[in-house]
Design an enzyme around this catalytic site. Structure first.
Site, PDB file in Angstrom:
ATOM      1  N   ARG A 241      26.559  42.649  44.269  1.00 39.65           N
ATOM      2  CA  ARG A 241      26.509  43.805  43.382  1.00 39.65           C
ATOM      3  C   ARG A 241      25.230  44.595  43.667  1.00 39.65           C
ATOM      4  O   ARG A 241      24.202  44.014  44.049  1.00 39.65           O
ATOM      5  CB  ARG A 241      26.539  43.367  41.918  1.00 39.65           C
ATOM      6  CG  ARG A 241      27.842  42.659  41.524  1.00 39.65           C
ATOM      7  CD  ARG A 241      27.806  42.187  40.081  1.00 39.65           C
ATOM      8  NE  ARG A 241      29.052  41.544  39.708  1.00 39.65           N
ATOM      9  CZ  ARG A 241      29.342  40.261  39.898  1.00 39.65           C
ATOM     10  NH1 ARG A 241      28.425  39.463  40.440  1.00 39.65           N
ATOM     11  NH2 ARG A 241      30.514  39.764  39.528  1.00 39.65           N
ATOM     12  N   LYS A 268      25.560  38.343  37.103  1.00 36.89           N
ATOM     13  CA  LYS A 268      26.356  38.835  35.980  1.00 36.89           C
ATOM     14  C   LYS A 268      27.000  37.689  35.211  1.00 36.89           C
ATOM     15  O   LYS A 268      27.054  37.713  33.978  1.00 36.89           O
ATOM     16  CB  LYS A 268      27.434  39.792  36.498  1.00 36.89           C
ATOM     17  CG  LYS A 268      28.328  40.370  35.423  1.00 36.89           C
ATOM     18  CD  LYS A 268      29.348  41.315  36.019  1.00 36.89           C
ATOM     19  CE  LYS A 268      30.256  41.896  34.938  1.00 36.89           C
ATOM     20  NZ  LYS A 268      31.251  42.824  35.502  1.00 36.89           N
ATOM     21  N   HIS A 331      28.740  50.234  44.554  1.00 37.53           N
ATOM     22  CA  HIS A 331      29.570  49.159  44.023  1.00 37.53           C
ATOM     23  C   HIS A 331      30.922  49.128  44.717  1.00 37.53           C
ATOM     24  O   HIS A 331      31.550  48.065  44.862  1.00 37.53           O
ATOM     25  CB  HIS A 331      29.750  49.322  42.513  1.00 37.53           C
ATOM     26  CG  HIS A 331      30.068  48.052  41.800  1.00 37.53           C
ATOM     27  ND1 HIS A 331      31.273  47.417  41.929  1.00 37.53           N
ATOM     28  CD2 HIS A 331      29.322  47.273  40.977  1.00 37.53           C
ATOM     29  CE1 HIS A 331      31.281  46.317  41.194  1.00 37.53           C
ATOM     30  NE2 HIS A 331      30.111  46.192  40.617  1.00 37.53           N
ATOM     31  N   ARG A 334      31.965  46.634  47.599  1.00 34.99           N
ATOM     32  CA  ARG A 334      32.567  45.332  47.298  1.00 34.99           C
ATOM     33  C   ARG A 334      34.090  45.424  47.321  1.00 34.99           C
ATOM     34  O   ARG A 334      34.776  44.511  47.793  1.00 34.99           O
ATOM     35  CB  ARG A 334      32.085  44.834  45.932  1.00 34.99           C
ATOM     36  CG  ARG A 334      30.653  44.354  45.923  1.00 34.99           C
ATOM     37  CD  ARG A 334      30.075  44.243  44.510  1.00 34.99           C
ATOM     38  NE  ARG A 334      30.889  43.465  43.591  1.00 34.99           N
ATOM     39  CZ  ARG A 334      30.877  42.146  43.508  1.00 34.99           C
ATOM     40  NH1 ARG A 334      30.113  41.436  44.336  1.00 34.99           N
ATOM     41  NH2 ARG A 334      31.627  41.531  42.610  1.00 34.99           N
ATOM     42  N   HIS A 358      32.981  36.335  41.697  1.00 33.65           N
ATOM     43  CA  HIS A 358      33.854  36.561  40.545  1.00 33.65           C
ATOM     44  C   HIS A 358      34.058  35.258  39.796  1.00 33.65           C
ATOM     45  O   HIS A 358      34.172  34.191  40.410  1.00 33.65           O
ATOM     46  CB  HIS A 358      35.216  37.097  40.995  1.00 33.65           C
ATOM     47  CG  HIS A 358      35.161  38.537  41.394  1.00 33.65           C
ATOM     48  ND1 HIS A 358      36.111  39.142  42.185  1.00 33.65           N
ATOM     49  CD2 HIS A 358      34.249  39.505  41.123  1.00 33.65           C
ATOM     50  CE1 HIS A 358      35.805  40.413  42.381  1.00 33.65           C
ATOM     51  NE2 HIS A 358      34.676  40.653  41.748  1.00 33.65           N
ATOM     52  N   TYR A 368      34.901  23.448  39.900  1.00 23.67           N
ATOM     53  CA  TYR A 368      35.177  22.786  41.175  1.00 23.67           C
ATOM     54  C   TYR A 368      34.952  23.751  42.338  1.00 23.67           C
ATOM     55  O   TYR A 368      34.315  23.407  43.340  1.00 23.67           O
ATOM     56  CB  TYR A 368      36.618  22.287  41.192  1.00 23.67           C
ATOM     57  CG  TYR A 368      37.051  21.755  42.541  1.00 23.67           C
ATOM     58  CD1 TYR A 368      36.601  20.520  43.011  1.00 23.67           C
ATOM     59  CD2 TYR A 368      37.911  22.497  43.344  1.00 23.67           C
ATOM     60  CE1 TYR A 368      36.992  20.043  44.248  1.00 23.67           C
ATOM     61  CE2 TYR A 368      38.309  22.027  44.588  1.00 23.67           C
ATOM     62  CZ  TYR A 368      37.855  20.797  45.032  1.00 23.67           C
ATOM     63  OH  TYR A 368      38.239  20.331  46.259  1.00 23.67           O
TER      64      TYR A 368
END
Length: 413
Positions: A241, A268, A331, A334, A358, A368
């Site tokens: 970001r 974030k 941005h 991305r 994310h 995991y």
């Protein structure tokens, strides 16, 4: 004997306080200063108590008697009027000290203490400023209609997304107020559906490989500040970001391990994040190291090394390259990476999502996955950098693993 108004007006001050009785416990005190104060004497649970009714003539004889009768009625109901008044004053002070603004600022302070990102707490402060009409009112006095009125004022100005975010922030403040005993409920929960839903706007991004190659060539030829050019060159490769990039610190870079480790406090999702460094990115960083290393911000502000590069610097550079606001943003890089990597069919969607940092909606699965896909991500980041070099330097269609790259050659040296 009952007092008369004419008699009260004729009372003159003396050297000491003296009293003149009316009826049923009501009397007036005359002070040496000339003040005449109403008092009510009564007994409660075997103790003598006195209640003040105010100053004469602001409180007339008739009003004083009415207050006395109200107090006597409370006594008949088993209520101590003096204790009730004290409770009412405490409640008033409590409400005055627990306004929406007070609790919201305390909530933001809690966010700071928890180590939330500066941008997150700054946004919370900005949202509070938008809700200024509510700040002076006690939480317990605010009703759904009061909050809706403040939000509708924002809507009337065309700030649909701001109104939506303010409702969410106000809800968090009320829930914090409930948790700390200063509110009974969250009235914003009743406002769902009351606001205009803003149209979803995505960050402008270039999704065609050929057009993205043109952007990369424009970045390479950018004549502006060298640090800005390097920020623009690195950004497409690392998939981070914009805020994470511009606030990057040199101690986070491990050249030997080819990894950039971002602490949770700057992410974030409040999770630490590691980014594999391709040979191209390491070459750019080595060039930057000569300018801004070895400590502090990798991309410092132009006027001071104590602050990071402005959040608008990269976007402004794109504007100077001739790209409009609706064409590309920092941005949006991305989005480009996500789209082209998924379309390549070479990499698992989970590895791509991990590189984009994310959050996984499945908490167990997300825990995991945080420790998996590293080897795939290392290979993917190198492939992605090679592919960007191919787009920048030559025609499409070749496997970037077999193309030459000036940046890669520089890194090898």
């Amino acid at each position: 004997m009952a007092l008369k108004d004419l008699e009260i007006r004729a009372l003159q001050p003396k050297d000491r306080i003296y009293k003149k009785a009316d009826e049923r416990g009501l009397y007036i005190e005359v002070h040496p200063s000339g003040s005449k104060l109403w008092r009510f004497k009564y007994g409660y649970l075997g103790k003598d108590k006195r209640l003040a009714f105010g100053r004469y003539p602001e409180v007339t004889l008739a009003e004083a008697r009415e207050k006395r009768d109200e107090a006597r009625q409370k006594l008949r109901d088993g209520v101590d009027p003096l204790a009730e008044r004290k409770r009412a004053k405490l409640l008033a002070h409590y409400k005055a000290a627990n306004t929406f603004g007070d609790v919201a600022r305390e909530y933001i302070g809690k966010m700071v203490a928890e180590g939330r990102a500066d941008t997150t707490t700054a946004k919370a402060g900005w949202l509070l400023e938008q809700l200024r009409p509510l700040c002076g009112q006690p939480l317990t006095d605010l009703k759904p209609i009061d909050i809706l009125a403040a939000l509708k004022r924002l809507e009337a100005k065309g700030k649909l997304e701001t109104a939506r975010r303010c409702r969410s922030f106000a809800g968090r403040v009320f829930r914090y107020g409930v948790a700390t005993g200063r509110a009974e409920s969250d009235p914003t929960s009743l406002l769902r559906g009351a606001l205009i839903t803003p149209k979803t706007t995505h960050h402008a991004a270039i999704l065609e490989p050929a057009a993205f190659g043109e952007l990369l060539r424009a970045i390479e030829a950018y004549p502006g500040h060298r640090i800005t050019r390097l920020a623009c060159q690195i950004s497409p490769h690392v998939m981070a970001r914009p805020g994470e990039i511009r606030q990057a610190l040199w101690p986070e870079i491990e050249f030997d391990n080819s990894v950039w480790r971002i602490p949770a406090t700057r992410m974030k999702m409040r999770r630490p994040h590691s980014i594999p460094l391709s040979r191209q990115v390491k070459a750019y960083l080595l060039e930057l190291h000569e300018l801004t290393g070895p400590d502090g911000y990798i991309f410092p502000a132009f006027h001071t090394s104590r602050r990071p590069l402005s959040e608008n610097t990269v976007n402004q550079a794109f504007r100077r390259m001739g790209y409009a606001v609706g064409e590309v943003t920092a941005h949006g890089l991305r989005t480009t990476a996500s789209t082209l990597l998924n379309e390549s069919g070479k990499w698992s969607p989970d590895a791509i999502e991990r590189s984009l940092a994310h959050a996984d909606k499945d908490a167990v699965r997300g825990t995991y996955n945080r420790g998996t896909y590293w080897e795939e991500r290392v290979a993917m980041h190198q492939w992605w950098s090679d592919y960007l070099d191919l787009l920048r330097d030559g025609p499409e269609g070749k496997d970037p693993a077999w193309t030459s790259s000036p940046c890669r050659d520089r890194a090898r040296k």
